[in-house]
Design a protein around this motif. Sequence first.
Motif, mmCIF file in Angstrom:
data_model
loop_
_atom_site.group_PDB
_atom_site.id
_atom_site.type_symbol
_atom_site.label_atom_id
_atom_site.label_comp_id
_atom_site.label_asym_id
_atom_site.label_seq_id
_atom_site.Cartn_x
_atom_site.Cartn_y
_atom_site.Cartn_z
ATOM 1 N N UNK A 272 0.829 -1.205 0.000
ATOM 2 C CA UNK A 272 0.000 0.000 0.000
ATOM 3 C C UNK A 272 0.862 1.254 0.000
ATOM 4 N N UNK A 273 1.943 1.237 0.753
ATOM 5 C CA UNK A 273 2.824 2.402 0.816
ATOM 6 C C UNK A 273 3.578 2.620 -0.493
ATOM 7 N N UNK A 274 3.867 1.541 -1.216
ATOM 8 C CA UNK A 274 4.428 1.700 -2.557
ATOM 9 C C UNK A 274 3.430 2.465 -3.431
ATOM 10 N N UNK A 275 2.159 2.107 -3.334
ATOM 11 C CA UNK A 275 1.122 2.797 -4.103
ATOM 12 C C UNK A 275 0.974 4.247 -3.672
ATOM 13 N N UNK A 276 1.077 4.506 -2.370
ATOM 14 C CA UNK A 276 1.037 5.879 -1.873
ATOM 15 C C UNK A 276 2.128 6.703 -2.548
ATOM 16 N N UNK A 277 3.316 6.129 -2.640
ATOM 17 C CA UNK A 277 4.470 6.853 -3.176
ATOM 18 C C UNK A 277 4.342 7.141 -4.667
ATOM 19 N N UNK A 278 3.776 6.210 -5.444
ATOM 20 C CA UNK A 278 3.827 6.336 -6.911
ATOM 21 C C UNK A 278 2.518 6.786 -7.528
ATOM 22 N N UNK A 279 1.438 6.846 -6.757
ATOM 23 C CA UNK A 279 0.101 7.047 -7.314
ATOM 24 C C UNK A 279 -0.013 8.312 -8.171
ATOM 25 N N UNK A 280 0.622 9.395 -7.760
ATOM 26 C CA UNK A 280 0.470 10.670 -8.454
ATOM 27 C C UNK A 280 1.631 10.995 -9.389
ATOM 28 N N UNK A 281 2.591 10.097 -9.516
ATOM 29 C CA UNK A 281 3.739 10.379 -10.373
ATOM 30 C C UNK A 281 3.365 10.221 -11.852
ATOM 31 N N UNK A 282 3.916 11.044 -12.733
ATOM 32 C CA UNK A 282 3.512 11.056 -14.152
ATOM 33 C C UNK A 282 4.111 9.921 -14.972
ATOM 34 N N UNK A 283 3.820 8.695 -14.548
ATOM 35 C CA UNK A 283 4.280 7.510 -15.264
ATOM 36 C C UNK A 283 3.115 6.544 -15.413
ATOM 37 N N UNK A 284 2.952 5.918 -16.580
ATOM 38 C CA UNK A 284 1.841 4.982 -16.776
ATOM 39 C C UNK A 284 1.940 3.792 -15.830
ATOM 40 N N UNK A 285 0.924 3.653 -14.948
ATOM 41 C CA UNK A 285 0.919 2.553 -13.996
ATOM 42 C C UNK A 285 2.059 2.613 -13.001
ATOM 43 N N UNK A 286 2.668 3.808 -12.845
ATOM 44 C CA UNK A 286 3.818 3.917 -11.943
ATOM 45 C C UNK A 286 4.992 3.077 -12.409
ATOM 46 N N UNK A 287 5.028 2.776 -13.719
ATOM 47 C CA UNK A 287 6.037 1.875 -14.253
ATOM 48 C C UNK A 287 7.442 2.439 -14.032
ATOM 49 N N UNK A 288 8.356 1.596 -13.636
ATOM 50 C CA UNK A 288 9.728 2.008 -13.402
ATOM 51 C C UNK A 288 9.975 2.316 -11.941
ATOM 52 N N UNK A 289 9.327 3.366 -11.432
ATOM 53 C CA UNK A 289 9.526 3.751 -10.039
ATOM 54 C C UNK A 289 8.924 2.707 -9.102
#
Length: 341
Positions: A272-289
């Motif tokens: 869940x915390x991984x999702x918290x970190x990447x949810x708003x980043x401008x990458x499709x599906x948080x891919x990469x980060x």
Amino acid sequence: MAGKKNRNIFNALFLAVVFIITIYFVFHNEDLPSIIGYMKSADTRYWFAGVLFVIVFIECESVVIYYMLKGLGENVLFSHCCLYSFIGFFFSLITPSATGGQPAQLYFMKKDGLPLTVSTMVLVIVTITYKLVLVAIGALVFIFRPAGIMFYLEPVIGWCVLGMALNVICIAVMFIFVFNPVFAENMAAFIIRTAGRVSRVKNSQKYMARLTRAMERYKDSASYFLSHKFVIWNVFCITAFQRIILFAVTYIVCVSFNTADAGFSTITGLQAMVSVAVDMLPLPGGMGITEKLFKDIFTPLCGENLALPVMIASRGISYYTQLFISAVMSFIAYFKLGRTA
């Protein structure tokens, strides 16, 4: 039409580039035969449960959309709400910051005969609760600071704080648009007037009249949700279950590799915390980060040898399987929606 085509080409190219870069950094200098060997050693029966979790995750949004549209008096089929959900997740997964999901849903909901203002209100509330659950989980972790979770989060704590801040800002802005219709109407009117001056459109008054009529329905929808707060609470509870069941895919995968000693709450909380970190980043599906943060967090938990296989299986189920299923159902929706009652 040309602009939309160019945007789709850009999104496809951007997705492909990010995917190639991600694959390179994930597997660079890794022993592929060993990874394949570890993957074969897993009890893959658990992975089928993970796929089921993904389907339930998608269908939870269908329930939420159907529940709210029915509450607003719209005549809608649950099967169509299922298709709206698949469409939303497909386009969210392939566009930066999931920006393509709701516009695609609105297009097909309008094609299906639903008022644009009502659909917009429903989907904004879906997004608010979707992000609110994430913020609530993050807040609980930061307030109570469970030792089992905080230990593994240490390398990525900055990313988690950034993700929390961005989600809180996003939720605040959407709350204003939903529960302050006057502000939303003024913003829409400003956009129409500005567009009229820039493009010298002579019939901007016609669009203003349409906006006035549309905002009446928008205000009615906002009033409904303000006077039926239990509806929002029910949506929040369904969404909480929805998000947790997707996070639990990682726990299921850890069980399949016999690396789940940390327990359900810790592993699910970390995901869940991984999702918290990447949810708003401008990458499709948080891919990469997402892959980077996953390895940083789960390597101490799973061990050097199994962290990457666990990540491959977890992301394969929660992202790529979700993407494939949503793509197939979105293709079906293209021919189904707007053509049947």
